[in-house]
Design an enzyme around this catalytic site. Structure first.
Site, PDB file in Angstrom:
ATOM      1  N   SER A  20      -7.334   2.047  -0.182  1.00 51.80           N
ATOM      2  CA  SER A  20      -7.651   2.592   1.149  1.00 51.80           C
ATOM      3  C   SER A  20      -6.414   3.251   1.724  1.00 51.80           C
ATOM      4  O   SER A  20      -5.290   2.862   1.389  1.00 51.80           O
ATOM      5  CB  SER A  20      -8.073   1.458   2.077  1.00 51.80           C
ATOM      6  OG  SER A  20      -6.955   0.646   2.386  1.00 51.80           O
ATOM      7  N   ASP A  21      -6.606   4.242   2.585  1.00 51.69           N
ATOM      8  CA  ASP A  21      -5.467   4.626   3.407  1.00 51.69           C
ATOM      9  C   ASP A  21      -5.172   3.417   4.278  1.00 51.69           C
ATOM     10  O   ASP A  21      -6.015   2.549   4.485  1.00 51.69           O
ATOM     11  CB  ASP A  21      -5.748   5.891   4.234  1.00 51.69           C
ATOM     12  CG  ASP A  21      -4.436   6.523   4.708  1.00 51.69           C
ATOM     13  OD1 ASP A  21      -3.384   5.841   4.644  1.00 51.69           O
ATOM     14  OD2 ASP A  21      -4.436   7.688   5.146  1.00 51.69           O
ATOM     15  N   TRP A  22      -3.963   3.384   4.811  1.00 50.83           N
ATOM     16  CA  TRP A  22      -3.493   2.165   5.466  1.00 50.83           C
ATOM     17  C   TRP A  22      -4.298   1.862   6.746  1.00 50.83           C
ATOM     18  O   TRP A  22      -4.144   2.518   7.766  1.00 50.83           O
ATOM     19  CB  TRP A  22      -2.000   2.291   5.751  1.00 50.83           C
ATOM     20  CG  TRP A  22      -1.130   1.730   4.659  1.00 50.83           C
ATOM     21  CD1 TRP A  22      -0.092   0.868   4.828  1.00 50.83           C
ATOM     22  CD2 TRP A  22      -1.219   1.941   3.245  1.00 50.83           C
ATOM     23  NE1 TRP A  22       0.466   0.526   3.611  1.00 50.83           N
ATOM     24  CE2 TRP A  22      -0.204   1.175   2.621  1.00 50.83           C
ATOM     25  CE3 TRP A  22      -2.060   2.683   2.421  1.00 50.83           C
ATOM     26  CZ2 TRP A  22      -0.010   1.130   1.246  1.00 50.83           C
ATOM     27  CZ3 TRP A  22      -1.875   2.648   1.045  1.00 50.83           C
ATOM     28  CH2 TRP A  22      -0.860   1.879   0.465  1.00 50.83           C
ATOM     29  N   GLY A  23      -5.185   0.919   6.634  1.00 49.06           N
ATOM     30  CA  GLY A  23      -6.003   0.561   7.794  1.00 49.06           C
ATOM     31  C   GLY A  23      -7.328   1.311   7.835  1.00 49.06           C
ATOM     32  O   GLY A  23      -7.987   1.345   8.867  1.00 49.06           O
ATOM     33  N   ALA A  24      -7.735   1.892   6.713  1.00 44.49           N
ATOM     34  CA  ALA A  24      -8.971   2.689   6.717  1.00 44.49           C
ATOM     35  C   ALA A  24     -10.227   1.843   6.479  1.00 44.49           C
ATOM     36  O   ALA A  24     -11.334   2.357   6.563  1.00 44.49           O
ATOM     37  CB  ALA A  24      -8.893   3.783   5.653  1.00 44.49           C
TER      38      ALA A  24
END
Ligand code: BGC
Length: 761
Positions: A228-232
């Site tokens: 995931s993108d960070w926090g996605a």
């Protein structure tokens, strides 16, 4: 699956599996000591390493690493070999700094020049971006270090990037927003792909089964892990079902619990979890095959960064003043001559090993000359007339003024989009005031994306676009100014005259949770071509200190089968006085097509170095995809029989040679006729025509009787009915002539559709 991994999975508890699918820190995966599963370290990316020493910190002074030029500059090299070497150097730094996977490259399209993060992306053209992404990945991974191709997909703005839904039709997605990823995935096989924050047509990329599982994994054969993108990630279970293997950052206890509970309650099939575990373990163990140790050669990498800038900067204007020679007094103006502006803000921000100071470098390269300096403009957004006055005084007595103008971070960064395409008001006033008193004014630009220049460009002698040039950029700029190197970069994006001219202008940046990609396929030069809008500098444009002539264009075959493709050959001659490099571009124009297509599309390129007087033959292969388009009704890339123009060009606006070839499609397409298909569609469909042909003659005659129409009879309603009829569904026309038919119109069409369907088999 390898026995080793199968064995580990069979011994893992459910809790361990769930935990493995979420990070242990900002930058590490979860180790399982009892089974000898090590942690894996990842770090940003993409044009240098941002290795945060404490893995529990998102940001901190990172360990010193080489800051290479950002993607807008490296893409402008059009030099896949060089970008590959840059990748090798990046990998060496990963090895030395104990990083298993570097988070990059970014292969998103430059839909609008306003996107704050465009400096991290390669191009407005998917072909060029795909080539660049693939060669960077190949370079990095050739040394046993992984990459994370990001941000997948349709993440083309920073405005509401965590939540907005990019509304993109299937064809546009396939032809514009996915091909760079597709190319990189298929040819370079990145170890990981990072999903983006945004939604795509209403579903978060992190939960998007169509995107992550059907397209990326099943269709393209991606074997790595999706991170995931960070926090996605919003719903961990939905994300696993969608195909998102690893959530970052961690730890996220509640997410791990949710996964365990979902398996226990039967909401999540454990096989799905096992598949993600398998993919993660695969990459973790692969990463460990490369021992992390040692140091890297700071000077050699600084030199590599210089080389990339040397080929990536773009000479946009030159009235002959450049290269500088014999000047007695050079006035250097601009805060960024002293404080190099060489990278952008955000997650890609690197702590450089050293930084070349542009002013100092110029002094090193120009001996026996007097220099004077003025700051010219402030670092902040204030307006200080005295700085302009001071610069004007200095340049008056000089032979030449070199203005270093950097677009400040408050106008361009990750996290927010640009509000306009302009330099600061102060910078524009400075350039105008200086060039008014000093005609020999050179503007050196440092920015990540296009800026407007109409206000001032006519007054200056030369413009050198240095982009975010990396830590050694100051050297390359100085070398170009004095002619030690010959600029050879060409723009990987169009520079428009005005913001209102840009493709996404009226659909930007969206609102109420959605952004509509209303311009469809037409971004970048595809849009300017279609609308015939003049631009400041076209895609593919860049000057050199020499001149190149193109001649003798040839193609391997005039008539060819789509699967065989063709090769274009052209002789390029350096007809100037210095050695230089030319970037030859091949665009394909489809003369006639079933669906609307852009006027031309880049499908091949080559960069070639030539000594004065030297000629080389450049060969550029074109494959199936160079001629195909994505047909949403067939859900596949298709080719159509017919003639194509191959445009051999020095830029999108400078076509030097043209060849015409004839393609024979080998596709046996199924019929896509349905109940609502029009008369014209029945006639154009080969299977449909064979069933419908004879009947058509009958209906046409009948229709003519009822409607009038035809060549000379407009049937009293002032219109050409036959023409109108072509665009009516067959069934609707039959309803109108029902009286002359022996069965209901619906039955007839159903029967014919059945026949077509049977023919298919
Ligand atoms: C960025 C990614 C980056 C990640 C880790 C995110 O906010 O969008 O590009 O790799 O942070 O820093």
């Amino acid at each position: 699956m390898s026995d080793r991994i199968q064995n580990i999975i069979s011994k893992m508890t459910l809790e361990e599996k769930a935990a493995l699918c979420t990070g242990a820190s900002w930058w590490t995966t979860t180790p399982i000591e009892r089974l000898d599963v090590p942690e894996m370290m990842v770090s940003d990316g993409p044009h240098g390493l941002r290795r945060v020493p404490d893995v529990h910190m998102v940001s901190q002074d990172s360990l010193p690493a080489t800051c290479f030029p950002t993607a807008s500059c490296s893409a402008s090299t059009w030099n896949v070999e060089l970008v590959r070497k840059m990748g090798e150097a990046l990998a060496e730094e990963c090895i030395a700094l104990n990083v298993d996977v570097i988070l990059g490259p970014g292969a998103n399209m430059k839909r609008s020049p306003l996107c704050g993060r465009n400096f991290e992306y390669f191009s407005e053209d998917p072909f060029l971006a795909g080539e660049m992404a693939a060669s960077l990945i190949n370079g990095i991974q050739s040394r046993g270090v992984g990459t994370s191709l990001k941000h997948f997909a349709a993440n083309n703005q920073e405005f509401q990037r965590f939540s907005i839904s990019s509304e993109v039709d299937e064809r546009t997605l396939r032809e514009i927003y996915l091909p760079a990823f597709e190319k990189a995935v298929k040819t370079a096989k990145p170890w990981t792909v990072m999903c983006s924050y945004n939604k795509l047509n209403g579903t978060f990329a992190s939960e998007n089964y169509r995107l992550l599982t059907e397209i990326l994994k099943n269709e393209w054969g991606f074997e790595g892990l999706v991170v995931s993108d960070w926090g996605a990630v919003h719903d961990r279970v939905a994300a696993l079902k969608g195909g998102l293997d690893l959530e970052m950052p961690g730890p996220q206890e509640s997410r791990v619990k949710a996964v365990v509970e979902a398996v226990r309650s039967g909401k999540l099939d454990e096989a799905i979890l096992n598949e993600s575990v398998r993919r993660i373990l695969n990459i973790v163990f692969k990463a460990k095959e490369t021992p992390k140790k040692g140091t890297f050669d700071v000077n050699a990498h600084h030199e590599m960064a210089r080389k990339v800038t040397a080929e990536g900067m773009v000479l946009l204007k030159n009235n002959g003043l450049l290269p500088l020679k014999g000047q007695q007094h050079i006035a250097v103006i601009g805060q960024s001559a002293q404080e190099a502006h060489f990278q952008g803000g955000g997650s890609s921000h690197i702590n450089p090993t050293k930084v070349a100071v542009p002013f100092k470098e110029l002094q090193i390269h120009v001996l026996d000359t007097e220099f004077s300096f003025a700051e010219g403009y402030p670092a902040d957004n204030s307006f200080q007339q005295d700085l302009i006055d001071e610069a004007v005084t200095i340049v008056k007595t000089a032979d030449v003024a070199v203005l270093y103008i950097a677009l400040p971070t408050f106008k361009e960064s990750e996290g927010y989009d640009r509000a306009d395409l302009d330099l600061t008001q102060h910078q524009v006033a400075l350039i105008k005031a200086v060039s008014k008193v000093q005609p020999n004014t050179v503007v050196v630009l440092n920015n990540g994306a296009p800026v407007t220049m109409d206000d001032w460009i006519d007054g200056v002698a030369a413009v050198l676009e240095g982009y975010m040039m990396g830590q050694a950029g100051g050297i390359a700029i100085a070398e170009a100014l004095v002619g030690k190197i010959n600029p050879s970069g060409k723009l990987a994006e169009t520079f428009p005259h005005r913001l209102v001219d840009t493709p996404a202008f009226i659909n930007w940046p969206g609102g109420a949770g959605k952004v509509n990609y209303g311009e469809g396929l037409f971004i970048g030069y595809r849009y300017y071509d279609a609308k015939q809008i003049p631009v400041l500098f076209p895609f593919g444009f860049g000057l050199s200190y020499t001149t190149f002539a193109y001649s003798n264009a040839k193609v391997s075959k005039k008539t060819f089968k789509d699967n065989d493709g063709v090769t274009v050959m052209v002789d390029v001659t350096n007809i100037g006085k210095v050695t230089g490099k030319e970037i030859v571009q091949v665009y394909v124009h489809d003369q006639k097509s079933g669906l609307v297509r852009p006027e031309k599309e880049l499908k091949g390129f080559a960069k070639v170095e030539l000594k004065p007087g030297e000629t080389k033959t450049v060969s550029i292969p074109l494959d199936f995809r160079a001629f195909a388009f994505y047909h949403p009704a067939y859900s596949q890339w298709i080719t159509e029989d017919g003639d194509f123009d191959l445009l051999i060009a020095a830029s999108a606006a400078d076509i030097r040679q043209k060849l015409t070839v004839t393609l024979e499609s080998t596709l046996k397409l199924p019929s896509i006729l349905d109940k609502q298909s029009t008369i014209r569609e029945w006639n154009n469909d080969p299977l449909g025509k064979s069933v419908f042909g004879a009947f058509y003659t009958q209906i046409a005659a009948q229709g003519k009787k009822i409607f009038g129409g035809g060549e000379n009879d407009q049937g009293g309603m002032g219109m050409d009915f036959m023409d109108m009829m072509g665009d009516m569904p067959l069934v609707s026309v039959l309803v109108f002539v029902q009286e002359s038919l022996d069965r209901p119109a619906d039955d007839i069409v159903d029967e014919m559709l059945n026949q077509v369907h049977n023919l298919k088999k």
